[in-house]
Write a protein that holds these residues in place. Structure first.
Motif, PDB file in Angstrom:
ATOM      1  N   ARG A  51     -44.778 -19.212  24.170  1.00  0.00           N
ATOM      2  CA  ARG A  51     -45.985 -18.526  24.581  1.00  0.00           C
ATOM      3  C   ARG A  51     -46.032 -17.126  23.953  1.00  0.00           C
ATOM      4  O   ARG A  51     -47.088 -16.649  23.523  1.00  0.00           O
ATOM      5  CB  ARG A  51     -45.993 -18.437  26.110  1.00  0.00           C
ATOM      6  CG  ARG A  51     -47.337 -18.136  26.728  1.00  0.00           C
ATOM      7  CD  ARG A  51     -47.306 -18.432  28.208  1.00  0.00           C
ATOM      8  NE  ARG A  51     -46.229 -17.717  28.877  1.00  0.00           N
ATOM      9  CZ  ARG A  51     -46.360 -16.511  29.461  1.00  0.00           C
ATOM     10  NH1 ARG A  51     -47.522 -15.903  29.475  1.00  0.00           N
ATOM     11  NH2 ARG A  51     -45.319 -15.945  30.039  1.00  0.00           N
ATOM     12  N   ASN A  56     -50.188 -26.986  24.224  1.00  0.00           N
ATOM     13  CA  ASN A  56     -50.413 -27.150  25.663  1.00  0.00           C
ATOM     14  C   ASN A  56     -49.352 -26.430  26.481  1.00  0.00           C
ATOM     15  O   ASN A  56     -48.896 -26.934  27.507  1.00  0.00           O
ATOM     16  CB  ASN A  56     -50.446 -28.651  26.038  1.00  0.00           C
ATOM     17  CG  ASN A  56     -51.521 -29.386  25.254  1.00  0.00           C
ATOM     18  OD1 ASN A  56     -52.600 -28.841  25.005  1.00  0.00           O
ATOM     19  ND2 ASN A  56     -51.222 -30.605  24.834  1.00  0.00           N
ATOM     20  N   PHE A  99     -48.829  -9.123  22.888  1.00  0.00           N
ATOM     21  CA  PHE A  99     -48.596  -9.995  24.035  1.00  0.00           C
ATOM     22  C   PHE A  99     -48.886  -9.255  25.337  1.00  0.00           C
ATOM     23  O   PHE A  99     -48.104  -8.398  25.755  1.00  0.00           O
ATOM     24  CB  PHE A  99     -47.161 -10.535  24.046  1.00  0.00           C
ATOM     25  CG  PHE A  99     -46.925 -11.504  25.160  1.00  0.00           C
ATOM     26  CD1 PHE A  99     -47.417 -12.812  25.061  1.00  0.00           C
ATOM     27  CD2 PHE A  99     -46.276 -11.127  26.323  1.00  0.00           C
ATOM     28  CE1 PHE A  99     -47.233 -13.710  26.090  1.00  0.00           C
ATOM     29  CE2 PHE A  99     -46.080 -12.026  27.353  1.00  0.00           C
ATOM     30  CZ  PHE A  99     -46.565 -13.327  27.227  1.00  0.00           C
ATOM     31  N   GLU A 100     -49.986  -9.545  25.931  1.00  0.00           N
ATOM     32  CA  GLU A 100     -50.355  -9.036  27.255  1.00  0.00           C
ATOM     33  C   GLU A 100     -50.120  -7.538  27.375  1.00  0.00           C
ATOM     34  O   GLU A 100     -49.426  -7.065  28.269  1.00  0.00           O
ATOM     35  CB  GLU A 100     -49.577  -9.794  28.333  1.00  0.00           C
ATOM     36  CG  GLU A 100     -49.933 -11.283  28.335  1.00  0.00           C
ATOM     37  CD  GLU A 100     -49.191 -12.072  29.413  1.00  0.00           C
ATOM     38  OE1 GLU A 100     -48.416 -11.469  30.172  1.00  0.00           O
ATOM     39  OE2 GLU A 100     -49.408 -13.300  29.468  1.00  0.00           O
ATOM     40  N   GLN A 136     -47.345 -16.882  20.335  1.00  0.00           N
ATOM     41  CA  GLN A 136     -48.636 -17.489  19.998  1.00  0.00           C
ATOM     42  C   GLN A 136     -49.483 -16.663  19.037  1.00  0.00           C
ATOM     43  O   GLN A 136     -50.377 -17.196  18.385  1.00  0.00           O
ATOM     44  CB  GLN A 136     -49.417 -17.802  21.275  1.00  0.00           C
ATOM     45  CG  GLN A 136     -48.967 -19.137  21.864  1.00  0.00           C
ATOM     46  CD  GLN A 136     -49.736 -19.491  23.126  1.00  0.00           C
ATOM     47  OE1 GLN A 136     -50.494 -18.693  23.637  1.00  0.00           O
ATOM     48  NE2 GLN A 136     -49.520 -20.700  23.604  1.00  0.00           N
ATOM     49  N   ASP A 137     -49.204 -15.394  18.940  1.00  0.00           N
ATOM     50  CA  ASP A 137     -49.928 -14.587  17.950  1.00  0.00           C
ATOM     51  C   ASP A 137     -49.361 -14.921  16.569  1.00  0.00           C
ATOM     52  O   ASP A 137     -48.263 -14.499  16.208  1.00  0.00           O
ATOM     53  CB  ASP A 137     -49.738 -13.099  18.274  1.00  0.00           C
ATOM     54  CG  ASP A 137     -50.412 -12.204  17.238  1.00  0.00           C
ATOM     55  OD1 ASP A 137     -50.988 -12.726  16.262  1.00  0.00           O
ATOM     56  OD2 ASP A 137     -50.350 -10.970  17.417  1.00  0.00           O
ATOM     57  N   GLY A 197     -48.519 -23.896  29.061  1.00  0.00           N
ATOM     58  CA  GLY A 197     -49.284 -23.268  30.141  1.00  0.00           C
ATOM     59  C   GLY A 197     -49.140 -21.752  30.129  1.00  0.00           C
ATOM     60  O   GLY A 197     -48.117 -21.204  29.695  1.00  0.00           O
ATOM     61  N   LYS A 198     -50.155 -21.078  30.651  1.00  0.00           N
ATOM     62  CA  LYS A 198     -50.152 -19.619  30.635  1.00  0.00           C
ATOM     63  C   LYS A 198     -49.063 -19.055  31.541  1.00  0.00           C
ATOM     64  O   LYS A 198     -48.594 -17.926  31.370  1.00  0.00           O
ATOM     65  CB  LYS A 198     -51.523 -19.091  31.086  1.00  0.00           C
ATOM     66  CG  LYS A 198     -51.686 -17.643  30.671  1.00  0.00           C
ATOM     67  CD  LYS A 198     -53.039 -17.074  30.692  1.00  0.00           C
ATOM     68  CE  LYS A 198     -52.775 -15.592  30.360  1.00  0.00           C
ATOM     69  NZ  LYS A 198     -53.801 -14.804  29.950  1.00  0.00           N
ATOM     70  N   ASP A 199     -48.617 -19.868  32.506  1.00  0.00           N
ATOM     71  CA  ASP A 199     -47.604 -19.380  33.428  1.00  0.00           C
ATOM     72  C   ASP A 199     -46.190 -19.599  32.902  1.00  0.00           C
ATOM     73  O   ASP A 199     -45.219 -19.118  33.479  1.00  0.00           O
ATOM     74  CB  ASP A 199     -47.757 -20.088  34.788  1.00  0.00           C
ATOM     75  CG  ASP A 199     -49.117 -19.804  35.386  1.00  0.00           C
ATOM     76  OD1 ASP A 199     -49.672 -18.733  35.068  1.00  0.00           O
ATOM     77  OD2 ASP A 199     -49.619 -20.659  36.137  1.00  0.00           O
ATOM     78  N   SER A 200     -46.104 -20.317  31.818  1.00  0.00           N
ATOM     79  CA  SER A 200     -44.778 -20.608  31.281  1.00  0.00           C
ATOM     80  C   SER A 200     -44.134 -19.346  30.738  1.00  0.00           C
ATOM     81  O   SER A 200     -44.762 -18.556  30.040  1.00  0.00           O
ATOM     82  CB  SER A 200     -44.905 -21.634  30.148  1.00  0.00           C
ATOM     83  OG  SER A 200     -43.736 -21.639  29.388  1.00  0.00           O
TER      84      SER A 200
END
Lengths: 453, 453, 453
Positions: free
Chosen positions: C204, C194, C230-231, C207-208, C196-199
């Motif tokens: 984060r 959980n 990552f992005e 996560q891969d 958050g995407k903004d964290s």
């Protein structure tokens, strides 16, 4: 006396591939209580059955899986896993398994072309599970031989009519099970002293410590009656023994509460005791449940906890308050004045003896039977050993045990009655209805063993 | 270094049938304290001696039995038994045994025609017992060879003159016993630091850590004197060593309190330490008893308790407060300022070392003697090993130990004195009365070993 | 699967004379923390390294000795010894040893003519010691092959820039070390749920869970980069592995705190974990130190204490609060809501898995690798096993490991960065300065193993 010389090793060794281990694997066995997995995605439970380390979990749909305790990737323990979205996910690298042991996710690699096959190979051992009567049942044998659940009557009752329990018993399963079919010991181990003649207590009824025993083998195991003399009548206690390790034992005379126990080997040295009490015509009352919780009979007063084996594995179980580490809380004053043992509770009394018996050197928990002095009152124990040995040997030679396919015959009860009838078969005939006992087939060759003592 | 290579295994192994085990079984041994069985029909006590599991109980007539720990019927522990009406009754099925191990009741069968013979066959191992000097003594050897109790003078004294004690010592017996006949260690292990020159303390006397030792073998074992230089005189300490494991050690100079210890093997890895202090001419005073209870010398400060072996057996004993689990409560500040060890109490100091010595792999508690570097001050230890080895081997070949029939010679004392006499034999002659020492026979061939060092 | 069948036994067995034990003995190893011996003549510390029982002490001049744990005289433990006047004196009979293991006093005998020679013979095993970076280092190999200290940059920093720690890890060293070079597990074991995407949290970033790994062998061990998507960029983590058991692992992106761990075998079943964190340009702040003390990463929250082995030996170490006896304090609610494991702290998470893995029967603490299912992300583990096996075998045949003479190359760092660069070698080239990485020699034949995955 060494392990190798022990003629009963065939009965006490239960690991994969052993004769008795294989026999146990032909039957549905109680694994844990339903209430230990109270809801979907709740924490998993570590168990050990027949020397196999397993983890039980209830998935998001409420289904229960009993699977290998370790992830196949790096052999990390699945106990710490995340129980989520219909599977148990190893926390080391995220591999996930469903209740059937199928690997459903390997998230630490980019899915290769052969991903389906790779997951297939990564599947883990899982066993068939059923949930019934407050018990999570497991079947650890060949799938194609899977029988029906044993037909004990409490299994199908409403949950308010049954109370099951389990606890850690620290000895081999056989000496625990032998305590169930040993009628004479109740006149001693579980008795009171200084019981007044006017007391209606059943302890008074059981004062004849040398009961006459008649035993009849059946497809499901055997039934025996013990007949004690009591004021011109007979105090009959009938015990049912159901393969491979069940008993239905009577409580008091015409007691509406029925009861029994089962002994599921954890390994060769420890056992899970299971107890069940039930009523057939009404829910268990608050008072009934308080009595069960009191530890006066069984289960023992226990705490949820963990038990760590010397070899490092940990199981989740119920640890009795009175145990071998505190001499079962024996109270010598109580022993002098009112209790034969000074130990509170039927189960504690049994465990105090069974967990402390003289062990085979190097095998603490397996009683050294090489120098026993069995007597007539031990007949059911002798027969049980003989039956189990025969079945284990027969199975090793390819002959499947008949009891497995006799699940419908397990609906029998233990009863206790005062009666003028002296003959066991007559007694059984007279009380067939209250016992739902199975008539032995007339021509059964095994009857030759069973002359009245 | 493995067990098989250990040349001292002949001395450290004490189970039934071993050479040293057989030698111990020729002597009366202290088993427990009388006060542990305080009255008729009191609870039984679990003990283990020479690898044999036993239970001690005092019957309705006050007689003590030391018998097999297990009922012969189903091998249940007799510890939980009912001690009543002149016998210990197994609580499993009520079989009952008297102090002689005779089976006097088998209540779970209808008495058959051959009941007497059946009970006879069901009798259990029992050992001869005597009670004297506050000690319950046991003799575990052949009945026909049973000797008299050893004639230590305290055994016959009034109970107010003697204080015996016992405690759990967690090493093989031999390294404990070797501490008793090791005079040089008292100048170190039991000493104080920063002892002022004006102090009359005996610690000051013992500051010469390299005493001259003269040893004389005797029928009962040996006696040796250690001579330390002290301000132009000699500080003599005479220690008596009585087969197989007794010592009479001096306390302070002309101390009216006499003392000694004995080491009774529980098994190859654990030992019961016994201590005795006594006065010959008056009762022990309150202050004397307080000092004993303080743990300053021996016994250690202990609590009644149980000890559970890895193999499951449990014994009732006294557990020292300071033990290997708490580093014997070593106080490093105390060690820096006043105590050589920082450990309180003579017995604790001994145990701290003896229980922590380098063990033979796989045999925790048996010191690995293969790489010792013995020096002159270890002479009594060397002689003791030689004597014990010879006696164990002789016995294995049928030759009984002479010490057994020399019970009357055990009435010897350890003493400590300041004296101008330099020669041990002269010193012994001068103080024969206060020592009740036995003169070695002039022509004794063993004297060849015993040149003054 | 038995011990004998285990192909990895060559790596897990570390006692004297074993191939891997010999390989470890070619390197300087962390033995304990300097702060455990805080001042001259302070109490000694019991340690066990590579199955050898040792005692460490700081003498009156501040020099540290690491010597045999037992006195050669009667094999008494030197731990209870008096640390005084430039030596450790056995409290049993006063024999004294200096930091070089030389026997400098035998006070329980009158000095004989050959006293010097006798003391010489009584000298005990001692190992070379250095103190640097807050660590007491020991070298247990042949004196003539003694290398320089490994050149990790923190070793030479000011003490305010470095914080070292150690703790008891209850498994074989290899499965602990393998956790250090296992990049994919951080996306699971050490992750949060959980998030958050903004964290901006690095969780984060990680996560891969299926990073691409490229590994380059070096003289000191190897370096590998794990590349996560990552992005639109790459999240690179570079880990350094230094023989025989060091790692430098990155913390967050561009984190000024650098860190790593090392795993020093106590024996085949237990390990001392060492952790180091440091900053190169400033002292560690109070907040930095609080974070270290919090147990959030490593070290775990621990207490000074003793650990007693089943075979009786005791060591002084740091015992983690969360351990196998309390299921590492797993919090199932936390696991459900925010933490992947429900276990607090990176080190606790690692230990929970590594100490509970399926063991080889009879070898609790050594994972049974016979049925692992390794996948691509396990490449560094596979290479490490291959390298260690090769080095151990080479050494057994007389070929010394090159890493030993490459101490100057140990000054490398693990780093984490977001970067658009896709190629590992390009990435390493671009960031060579912040990594102080060593370029692999172009023609190194070992590079053939190292194709990008």
């Amino acid at each position: 006396m060494t392990d190798r010389d022990d003629p009963y090793r065939i009965l006490t060794a239960v690991g994969p591939g052993t004769p008795m281990g294989n026999l146990f694997r032909r039957f549905w066995l109680p694994a844990l209580l339903s209430e230990e997995l109270p809801k979907a995605d709740c924490p998993p439970i570590r168990i050990r059955i027949l020397c196999e380390d397993l983890v039980a979990f209830r998935d998001s749909n409420g289904r229960i899986g009993i699977v290998d305790a370790y992830c196949p990737h790096r052999r990390a323990p699945l106990f710490f896993g995340r129980n989520e979205q219909c599977g148990l996910r190893c926390v080391y690298h995220g591999w996930k398994f469903d209740v059937n042991g199928e690997c459903v996710d390997i998230p630490n690699i980019v899915p290769p072309d052969n991903f389906a096959a790779l997951k297939q190979k990564a599947s883990i051992k899982s066993y068939s599970v059923q949930e019934s009567g407050g018990i999570v049942w497991v079947y650890m044998g060949p799938k194609e031989l899977m029988p029906e659940l044993p037909g004990m009557e409490w299994v199908e009752l409403h949950e308010k009519q049954v109370k099951c329990s389990r606890w850690l018993h620290r000895s081999n399963w056989l000496q625990a099970a032998e305590g169930e079919i040993d009628t004479s010991h109740i006149s001693f181990l579980h008795s009171k002293v200084n019981v007044g003649k006017d007391s209606p207590d059943w302890q008074r009824l059981a004062q004849d410590g040398a009961p006459q025993i008649t035993l009849r083998e059946t497809d499901y195991g055997f039934v025996y009656g013990s007949r004690r003399n009591f004021e011109g009548q007979y105090f009959w206690r009938v015990t049912q023994w159901m393969l491979p390790m069940w008993s239905a034992v009577p409580r008091s005379i015409d007691d509406p509460i029925l009861a029994g126990r089962a002994w599921v080997p954890i390994d060769d040295y420890t056992t899970t005791g299971f107890g069940y009490v039930y009523t057939t015509e009404r829910p268990l009352s608050t008072r009934d449940l308080e009595e069960v919780a009191s530890g006066e009979r069984f289960p023992p007063r226990s705490q949820k906890g963990t038990f760590r084996f010397a070899h490092g594995y940990v199981i989740d179980t119920y640890l009795p308050d009175a145990n071998i580490g505190n001499d079962f809380l024996i109270d010598r004053d109580l022993q002098a004045t009112s209790s034969f043992t000074g130990i509170f509770g039927v189960n504690e009394q049994d465990r105090a003896l069974q967990e402390s018996m003289l062990s085979i050197p190097g095998h603490a928990g397996i009683v050294d039977r090489s120098n026993e002095r069995l007597v007539k009152s031990d007949l059911p124990i002798m027969i049980a050993r003989r039956v189990l040995t025969r079945l284990a040997k027969d199975l090793a030679q390819g002959s499947e045990p008949k009891a497995v396919s006799s699940a419908d015959q397990y609906g029998v009860r233990g009863i206790a009655k005062l009666s003028p009838i002296a003959d066991f078969d007559e007694f059984m005939h007279a009380h067939a209805n209250s016992m739902r006992a199975v008539e032995p087939s007339a021509g059964d060759e095994r009857s030759s063993n069973l002359a009245s003592l």
